[in-house]
Design an enzyme around this catalytic site. Structure first.
Site, short mmCIF file in Angstrom:
data_model
loop_
_atom_site.label_atom_id
_atom_site.label_comp_id
_atom_site.label_asym_id
_atom_site.label_seq_id
_atom_site.Cartn_x
_atom_site.Cartn_y
_atom_site.Cartn_z
N GLY A 511 0.83 -1.19 0.00
CA GLY A 511 0.00 0.00 0.00
C GLY A 511 0.87 1.24 0.00
CB VAL A 518 2.62 -0.61 4.00
CG1 VAL A 518 2.76 -1.90 4.80
CG2 VAL A 518 2.19 0.53 4.90
CG ASP A 641 -6.37 8.52 11.04
OD1 ASP A 641 -7.52 8.67 10.59
OD2 ASP A 641 -5.38 8.34 10.32
#
Length: 883
Positions: A511, A518, A641
């Site tokens: 990702g 990542v 978040d």
């Protein structure tokens, strides 16, 4: 003749059957005429809204116990609950019902009965399904080179028509709606992005599968290289290609090595992924490895794979067969074969002999010497020897005649004289050549080699080294935390989790985000084993110590986390960059097999192979997140978040809270005030955080409520149709996310309680855990259900012009009340809850314009729209579902 509609219909049936009896045309165009058997009722054409029920009926007369079969598009429909109603003697009626009509139910239907081997059919009827658009061509994944233009195609159909298509690429709308089918021309991208299309008609909106634009890269090394069908001189090599780098593999290269040399290289067109390698030696050790190419370049080689070819018979016969004959015994000897000549494991030497032209019994010996007693009896005998392996024996040596030594001496003496003369002449010639070379070449020996001065005017020296030296420097030193310029406290926290970069092998990207990526990786650990991990790598263009320190603070938080529902830190590594002052920090985390929760939920509903998630599973997801957040709050950590995209699913389907890039530790008080400007997840942020930049554990509870809504909506984006810039005004009016389809009232009540405008009235994470555990205990195993539709259609019969109504709202009275509230807070809640009931609807899904119907409370829809500005009414009234 005048008659009621029922009598007229019956008269028509009687009249038609009278024609049948006279041999006229049949009532049914599908079956042959049969006297006395007729369909008195055929199914009627229906136009049905998707999700509504439908029923077709037919009746047949003339059979005592008929088997009436329902047909659709030529195929028989099988039903376990078909019922028959007796109208009168030998007159039967049956129905075919559908509880929730879908697009695949559209088609032609009729009834059939069997009579003496003949099929008699009713008149056909057509079901037309009206609903949200149905995709006939969804956008497919694209693989391209950076900045190279490409096309995306999407097509959807109704009914009803027309259908318009809107494109979303990388989270942004591309252009305006276009008639279906639609082709989007993309000028090019430099990194992988997601895209999808939305199809809209008068009934609603459908979202296609999410495609990916992949950037073509080098392929990965082939895997599972195996040697099959090993024969004497050839093998069959097979392998599995690695990740192709989003580009088809065209060739593979096979390298082979033998005992001491590097052998030829083959390039093979693929597929198939196999190669027959010939020309091999028997009973020999070899190694092979493979690499594959796409249009970008070549992959790394696979690891070497060794194999051994099977044994065979010896290639040559033993040499130098000699004998020694005495009166007592005959001794035979011969030279042993070399390994490459033997081609296997030596089992024995076989000797065959004959005397006087008569063959004698063969003899076997383990060594290369044979001693036979009674030497005189072998006079004038002929001997041959052969080497044998487990496969068989090789060729025979040249025959040797056994004779006494005196006879042999006289016959060979003359030959030996000539051989001696020739050898003497050869030695003299070689000595002369050697002296000539020594005269013309001066040789000087040195401590380190030999230096020679050739003849001529010019002096030149060639040097042959006597010893070689390795002057290669040491490997570059590992980067340390001292080289980052971060504060001492952070260095101390991370020192014991610092992992050398050499122990990490980075794999493909999992990702990518705003600050980095990542990647899959493999980590070598102390016992020489390898662990699969995920590595968060900061972007290479970040050169500021403050940015690096912000990244490492997340790792410092995670270092102290020890909970099954909170992702744990494995370590931190530093990647040294050439010609750069600061290395890139890499945060090493456990590899999560099922990825992030948001993508998993979307794939369950919109993937290529959708799958059902039971309510027990969804509630367990919520419970896992609540337990992880309760643990963080006990550590005085504010996440800030929390969302489904930041929750990970491991191989056991356990959810772990992750991504602490925006997290803050509370050292005093119970809140944190955001001081600097940063990108924040607006649709997940609490009302007070949007207004005053204040973050508390209660604001995390608000985000948890949005995350629960995501789970129940199977990954749908919150507040569809509401822009980020409009969220605050939307919430301040008392609006909240609507109850998702198939969401139980008690679950939505928990979700709704998280969104109180008064933070202290929201439940704690401990209270949320208790409530979710109670719901979990009450759930029984869920029956198998069809996958959820990505639509929001509630109209029972839109053809009758009724306004569709949403889920019935639970009667909570004035929501969000709690003990200890101030009076002004209660007044605000009364106003907010009234505003929340005044305007409804989900702007993402379209059913149709309101038609002045009456809602549950008996109020006219037109009256309810009085609070909406005129420009909003004009532009968006077609987008209101439930008002």
């Amino acid at each position: 003749m005048f008659c009621s509609p029922q009598l007229c219909c019956l008269w028509n049936v009687v009249t038609i059957n009278a024609f049948l009896d006279q041999g006229m045309s049949s009532l049914s165009v599908y079956g042959p005429p049969s006297p006395g058997i007729r369909f008195t009722k055929s199914p009627a054409n229906l136009t049905v809204t998707q999700g509504n029920s439908a029923r077709l009926g037919c009746a047949v007369e003339g059979l005592s116990e008929p088997e009436i079969a329902w047909m659709k598009d030529g195929e028989k429909l099988y039903s376990t609950d078909q019922m028959y109603i007796t109208l009168e003697a030998q007159h039967w009626e049956t129905f075919h019902s559908m509880k929730s009509v879908q697009q695949q139910d559209a088609g032609k239907y009729w009834c059939e009965v069997e009579f003496h081997g003949m099929s008699i059919s009713s008149e056909p009827a057509w079901i037309t399904v009206e609903g949200v658009p149905h995709f006939v061509l969804e956008p497919q994944d694209v693989a391209t080179f950076p900045a190279l233009p490409f096309n995306l195609t999407c097509a959807a159909v109704g009914p009803p028509e027309p259908v318009e298509v809107l494109w979303w690429v990388g989270g942004q709308q591309k252009g305006n709606a276009q008639p279906s089918p639609s082709v989007l021309r993309v000028s090019g991208v430099n990194e992988s992005v997601k895209f999808y299309c939305e199809a809209k008609n008068a009934r609603g909106l459908s979202v296609s599968r999410t495609g990916t634009v992949h950037i073509k890269v080098l392929p990965e090394a082939p895997q599972d290289v195996q040697v099959l069908q090993v024969l004497e001189s050839n093998i069959t090599l097979v392998w599995v290609p690695g990740f192709n780098g989003h580009s088809d593999l065209n060739t593979c290269t096979i390298q082979k090595s033998g005992r001491k040399v590097q052998l030829p290289v083959w390039r093979e067109m693929v597929p198939p992924y196999q190669k027959v390698i010939g020309g091999l030696d028997c009973y020999s050790n070899y190694s092979v490895r493979v690499q594959c190419d796409n249009e970008v370049g070549s992959s790394p080689f696979s690891p070497w794979v060794g194999f051994q070819t099977p044994e065979s018979v010896p290639l040559v016969a033993p040499k130098n067969l000699t004998f020694d004959l005495t009166e007592q015994q005959l001794s035979l000897s011969w030279a042993t074969l070399k390994e490459e000549e033997l081609r296997g494991r030596l089992q024995a030497y076989k000797i065959q002999w004959d005397q006087g032209g008569v063959s004698q019994d063969e003899l076997l010996f383990k060594e290369n010497v044979a001693r036979l007693s009674g030497g005189g009896r072998f006079f004038n005998a002929t001997f041959q020897v052969s080497a044998c392996t487990v496969v068989g024996c090789g060729p025979w040596s040249q025959p040797v005649l056994v004779m006494p030594a005196s006879v042999l001496h006289r016959s060979t003496q003359r030959g030996h004289m000539w051989v001696g003369l020739l050898l003497g002449l050869l030695v003299a010639t070689m000595l002369g050549l050697l002296l000539t070379v020594l005269v013309h070449r001066r040789n000087k020996e040195t401590q380190f080699g030999s230096a020679f001065k050739p003849p001529g005017d010019e002096s030149s020296v060639s040097f042959t080294a006597a010893r070689s030296f390795n002057r290669q420097g040491q490997d570059p030193t590992e980067s340390t935390l001292d080289s980052l310029g971060i504060n001492d406290d952070l260095k101390t926290k991370l020192q014991d989790v610092l992992i050398p970069e050499r122990l990490l092998t980075l794999g493909h990207m999992l990702g990518k985000g705003e600050f980095g990526s990542v990647r899959e990786a493999f980590l070598k650990i102390e016992d020489s084993s390898v662990q699969k991990v995920a590595v968060k790598v900061l972007k290479t263009d970040i050169t500021s110590s403050s940015d690096i320190e912000q990244c490492l603070k997340e790792a410092a938080y995670m270092k102290d986390f020890h909970h099954p529902n909170v992702i744990q830190l494995i370590g931190v590594s530093l990647h040294r960059r050439p010609q750069q002052r600061l290395p890139i920090p890499m945060v090493i985390l456990p590899f999560m097999k099922h990825g992030d929760l948001h993508t998993f939920l979307l794939m369950s509903r919109l993937g290529d192979e959708p799958f059902m998630l039971s309510l027990q599973t969804l509630v367990q997801f919520m419970l896992d997140i609540a337990q992880g957040m309760e643990y963080l709050s006990s550590k005085n950590i504010i996440h800030r978040d929390l969302a489904a995209r930041n929750c990970m699913l491991n191989e056991n389907m356990t959810v772990c809270v992750a991504d602490f890039g925006l997290s803050k530790k509370i050292y005093s008080g119970d809140y944190y005030r955001q001081g600097s400007v940063s990108k924040l997840p607006v649709k997940w942020i609490a009302l007070e955080s949007l207004a005053d930049n204040v973050y508390t554990t209660q604001s995390d509870v608000w985000s948890f409520g949005v995350t629960m809504w995501e789970i129940m909506a199977r990954g749908q984006t919150p507040y569809p149709g509401v822009e980020n810039s409009e969220i605050y005004e939307y919430l301040i009016r008392g609006e909240r996310l609507k109850q998702p389809p198939d969401c139980r009232d008690d679950i939505y009540e928990i979700i709704h309680s998280c969104w109180s405008p008064v933070p202290k009235c929201r439940p704690t994470f401990q209270r949320l855990i208790e409530q979710l555990e109670g719901i979990q205990a009450s759930l029984s195993p869920a029956p198998n259900k069809e996958p959820l539709l990505y639509v929001n259609l509630n109209a029972e019969d839109s053809d009758q012009g009724a306004v569709a109504s949403g889920p019935e709202e639970p009667s909570w009275g004035v929501p969000w009340q709690c003990v200890g509230m101030e009076e002004d807070e209660k007044d605000w809640l009364m106003i907010a809850s009234g505003a929340a009931r005044a305007i409804g609807g989900d702007y993402r899904y379209i059913i149709g314009p309101p038609s002045g119907g009456i809602d549950e409370d008996g109020r006219q829809v037109s009256e309810m729209l009085e609070g909406i500005p005129e420009d909003v009414k004009e532009e968006d009234e077609d987008f209101i579902i439930n008002v």
